[in-house]
Design a protein around this motif. Structure first.
Motif, PDB file in Angstrom:
ATOM      1  N   GLY A  96       0.851  -1.245   0.051  1.00 61.97           N
ATOM      2  CA  GLY A  96      -0.191  -0.066   0.106  1.00 61.97           C
ATOM      3  C   GLY A  96       0.914   1.248   0.046  1.00 61.97           C
ATOM      4  N   GLY A  97       2.279   1.286  -0.115  1.00 62.07           N
ATOM      5  CA  GLY A  97       3.080   2.286  -0.092  1.00 62.07           C
ATOM      6  C   GLY A  97       3.151   3.109  -1.428  1.00 62.07           C
ATOM      7  N   SER A  98       3.695   4.333  -1.305  1.00 60.42           N
ATOM      8  CA  SER A  98       3.949   4.820  -2.764  1.00 60.42           C
ATOM      9  C   SER A  98       5.149   4.578  -3.337  1.00 60.42           C
ATOM     10  CB  SER A  98       3.478   6.501  -2.384  1.00 60.42           C
ATOM     11  OG  SER A  98       2.152   6.467  -1.917  1.00 60.42           O
ATOM     12  N   SER A  99       5.703   5.026  -4.325  1.00 61.15           N
ATOM     13  CA  SER A  99       7.080   4.793  -4.748  1.00 61.15           C
ATOM     14  C   SER A  99       8.029   5.737  -4.084  1.00 61.15           C
ATOM     15  CB  SER A  99       7.100   5.215  -6.215  1.00 61.15           C
ATOM     16  OG  SER A  99       6.232   4.386  -7.192  1.00 61.15           O
ATOM     17  N   ILE A 100       9.191   5.244  -3.730  1.00 59.75           N
ATOM     18  CA  ILE A 100      10.172   6.006  -2.881  1.00 59.75           C
ATOM     19  C   ILE A 100      11.453   6.119  -3.767  1.00 59.75           C
ATOM     20  CG2 ILE A 100      10.889   3.818  -2.039  1.00 59.75           C
ATOM     21  CD1 ILE A 100      10.512   7.191  -0.030  1.00 59.75           C
ATOM     22  N   ASP A 101      11.963   7.285  -3.812  1.00 59.38           N
ATOM     23  CA  ASP A 101      13.120   7.871  -4.282  1.00 59.38           C
ATOM     24  C   ASP A 101      14.401   7.350  -3.369  1.00 59.38           C
ATOM     25  OD1 ASP A 101      15.279   8.776  -5.563  1.00 59.38           O
ATOM     26  OD2 ASP A 101      14.361  10.604  -5.905  1.00 59.38           O
ATOM     27  N   ILE A 102      15.321   6.454  -3.903  1.00 57.81           N
ATOM     28  CA  ILE A 102      16.439   5.964  -3.295  1.00 57.81           C
ATOM     29  C   ILE A 102      17.683   6.311  -3.791  1.00 57.81           C
ATOM     30  CG2 ILE A 102      15.308   3.992  -2.444  1.00 57.81           C
ATOM     31  CD1 ILE A 102      16.559   2.368  -4.651  1.00 57.81           C
ATOM     32  N   THR A 103      17.978   7.613  -4.031  1.00 54.41           N
ATOM     33  CA  THR A 103      19.183   8.162  -4.427  1.00 54.41           C
ATOM     34  C   THR A 103      19.904   8.537  -3.534  1.00 54.41           C
ATOM     35  OG1 THR A 103      17.935  10.690  -4.626  1.00 54.41           O
ATOM     36  CG2 THR A 103      18.210   9.201  -6.649  1.00 54.41           C
ATOM     37  N   SER A 104      21.166   8.817  -3.605  1.00 57.09           N
ATOM     38  CA  SER A 104      22.063   8.931  -2.385  1.00 57.09           C
ATOM     39  C   SER A 104      21.713  10.282  -1.675  1.00 57.09           C
ATOM     40  CB  SER A 104      23.720   8.903  -2.845  1.00 57.09           C
ATOM     41  OG  SER A 104      23.782  10.035  -3.921  1.00 57.09           O
ATOM     42  N   SER A 105      21.343  11.229  -2.220  1.00 57.00           N
ATOM     43  CA  SER A 105      21.079  12.392  -1.833  1.00 57.00           C
ATOM     44  C   SER A 105      19.683  12.477  -0.877  1.00 57.00           C
ATOM     45  CB  SER A 105      20.778  13.689  -2.807  1.00 57.00           C
ATOM     46  OG  SER A 105      19.614  13.100  -3.601  1.00 57.00           O
ATOM     47  N   LYS A 106      18.972  11.422  -0.872  1.00 59.27           N
ATOM     48  CA  LYS A 106      17.662  11.130  -0.066  1.00 59.27           C
ATOM     49  C   LYS A 106      17.767   9.763   0.756  1.00 59.27           C
ATOM     50  CE  LYS A 106      14.975  13.633  -3.510  1.00 59.27           C
ATOM     51  NZ  LYS A 106      13.746  13.613  -4.368  1.00 59.27           N
ATOM     52  N   THR A 107      18.958   9.212   0.558  1.00 59.37           N
ATOM     53  CA  THR A 107      18.718   7.720   1.384  1.00 59.37           C
ATOM     54  C   THR A 107      20.058   7.847   2.060  1.00 59.37           C
ATOM     55  OG1 THR A 107      17.874   6.892  -0.447  1.00 59.37           O
ATOM     56  CG2 THR A 107      19.003   5.365   1.237  1.00 59.37           C
ATOM     57  N   ALA A 108      20.122   7.179   3.404  1.00 60.33           N
ATOM     58  CA  ALA A 108      21.133   6.963   4.333  1.00 60.33           C
ATOM     59  C   ALA A 108      21.066   5.660   4.878  1.00 60.33           C
ATOM     60  CB  ALA A 108      21.423   7.875   5.270  1.00 60.33           C
ATOM     61  N   VAL A 109      22.478   4.788   5.098  1.00 63.83           N
ATOM     62  CA  VAL A 109      22.206   3.660   5.662  1.00 63.83           C
ATOM     63  C   VAL A 109      23.449   3.826   7.100  1.00 63.83           C
ATOM     64  CG1 VAL A 109      23.035   1.196   5.566  1.00 63.83           C
ATOM     65  CG2 VAL A 109      22.029   2.591   3.631  1.00 63.83           C
ATOM     66  N   LYS A 110      22.805   3.689   7.992  1.00 63.45           N
ATOM     67  CA  LYS A 110      23.589   3.516   9.310  1.00 63.45           C
ATOM     68  C   LYS A 110      23.651   2.112   9.629  1.00 63.45           C
ATOM     69  CE  LYS A 110      23.356   5.197  14.096  1.00 63.45           C
ATOM     70  NZ  LYS A 110      22.581   5.950  15.086  1.00 63.45           N
ATOM     71  N   TYR A 111      24.962   1.918  10.116  1.00 59.65           N
ATOM     72  CA  TYR A 111      25.440   0.809  10.192  1.00 59.65           C
ATOM     73  C   TYR A 111      26.288   0.533  11.577  1.00 59.65           C
ATOM     74  CZ  TYR A 111      27.995  -3.689  10.334  1.00 59.65           C
ATOM     75  OH  TYR A 111      28.673  -4.945  10.593  1.00 59.65           O
ATOM     76  N   PHE A 112      25.989  -0.572  12.359  1.00 61.31           N
ATOM     77  CA  PHE A 112      26.976  -0.778  13.656  1.00 61.31           C
ATOM     78  C   PHE A 112      26.726  -2.319  13.906  1.00 61.31           C
ATOM     79  CE2 PHE A 112      22.755   0.627  14.978  1.00 61.31           C
ATOM     80  CZ  PHE A 112      22.128  -0.204  15.711  1.00 61.31           C
ATOM     81  N   SER A 113      27.956  -2.496  14.415  1.00 65.82           N
ATOM     82  CA  SER A 113      27.945  -3.924  15.061  1.00 65.82           C
ATOM     83  C   SER A 113      28.733  -4.009  16.603  1.00 65.82           C
ATOM     84  CB  SER A 113      28.959  -4.727  14.134  1.00 65.82           C
ATOM     85  OG  SER A 113      30.301  -4.233  14.271  1.00 65.82           O
ATOM     86  N   LYS A 114      29.240  -5.040  16.963  1.00 61.80           N
ATOM     87  CA  LYS A 114      29.817  -4.949  18.336  1.00 61.80           C
ATOM     88  C   LYS A 114      31.268  -4.092  18.462  1.00 61.80           C
ATOM     89  CE  LYS A 114      27.998  -9.254  20.079  1.00 61.80           C
ATOM     90  NZ  LYS A 114      28.146 -10.904  20.516  1.00 61.80           N
ATOM     91  N   SER A 115      31.721  -4.059  17.234  1.00 57.69           N
ATOM     92  CA  SER A 115      33.161  -3.331  16.971  1.00 57.69           C
ATOM     93  C   SER A 115      33.078  -2.047  16.444  1.00 57.69           C
ATOM     94  CB  SER A 115      33.866  -4.177  16.544  1.00 57.69           C
ATOM     95  OG  SER A 115      33.692  -4.790  15.251  1.00 57.69           O
ATOM     96  N   VAL A 116      32.041  -1.735  15.397  1.00 58.42           N
ATOM     97  CA  VAL A 116      32.287  -0.566  14.579  1.00 58.42           C
ATOM     98  C   VAL A 116      30.812  -0.026  14.676  1.00 58.42           C
ATOM     99  CG1 VAL A 116      34.270  -1.318  13.264  1.00 58.42           C
ATOM    100  CG2 VAL A 116      31.932  -1.774  12.600  1.00 58.42           C
TER     101      VAL A 116
END
Length: 229
Positions: A96-116
């Motif tokens: 039911g969602g609308s189309s989403i723009d995933i270009t780098s200017s509108k998207t971010a990915v946060k990442y973490f583990s036990k060490s970083v």
């Protein structure tokens, strides 16, 4: 003998008729005013209800993610180092969602583990072609300069990075539409590679909706292809 005058009944009836008409006019005026006030109140109620509905709809849209996981999270295992070189998360548009723009200017990915921990490792989108496997997508990511080298090959990438590639892309653009399927890939530099029993978390942050958070535990590295669930 005293003569009494008889009241003029016609005059009395005429006065009573005038009083009745005046009362009817006042009653009609009250009815009209009440109807007008009722209309104003109802109109205000409808307006308030519409605004509340819009607010609730907007709130629900922001509270739910624009995309969702579309299958198994898969990792590329390095049995020699007993670590993971990269892993992928299949994603699609939420129901039911609308189309989403995933270009780098509108998207971010946060990442973490036990060490970083990284606030944003997202590099871009491979939108001009579709890919059937992680290895070919990694090769294209090197060509696009999203990563400096394929993970697990030699010294690997100089930095941990993430990118998105499509397995189904109808329009060949950087927008996820209904019916299309994309994959979020994380490629590790050698020093950041998680080992068995580590926990990895990727948070996909888009221009609208809540972030998509994917948490997985790393199993024992016994094969080059690992199913993280």
């Amino acid at each position: 003998m005293e003569v009494r005058k008889t009241p003029d009944n016609r005059h009395r009836r005429t006065r009573r008729g005038v009083v009745g008409i005046e009362s009817a006019i006042v009653l009609i005026a009250f009815v009209i005013v009440a109807a007008a006030l009722s209309f104003v109140v109802l109109n205000m109620g409808f307006s308030t209800t519409q605004k509340a509905k819009s607010t609730i709809t907007s709130g629900l849209g922001e509270a739910s993610s624009a995309v969702e996981i579309a299958g198994q999270v898969t990792a590329k295992g390095n049995t020699t180092a007993s670590k993971i070189d990269a892993y992928t998360i299949p994603i699609k548009l939420a129901s039911g969602g609308s189309s989403i723009d995933i270009t780098s200017s509108k998207t971010a990915v946060k990442y973490f583990s036990k060490s970083v921990t990284y606030d944003n490792i997202f590099k871009g989108v491979l939108a001009s072609s579709t890919y059937t496997d992680m290895d070919s997508a990694m090769t294209a990511a090197v060509t696009a300069s999203y990563i400096s080298a394929k993970p697990g090959v030699g010294s690997g990438p100089s930095a941990t990075g993430a990118f998105i590639y499509f397995t189904t892309n109808v329009n060949n653009n950087s927008i996820i539409d209904a019916g299309e399927q994309a994959v979020l890939a994380v490629a590790y530099k050698n020093a950041d590679r998680p080992a068995a029993l580590d926990q990895v978390t990727a948070e996909l942050i888009l221009s609208s909706g809540a972030p998509l958070t994917v948490i997985r535990n790393v199993p024992t590295i016994t094969d080059t292809v690992l199913n993280l669930g």
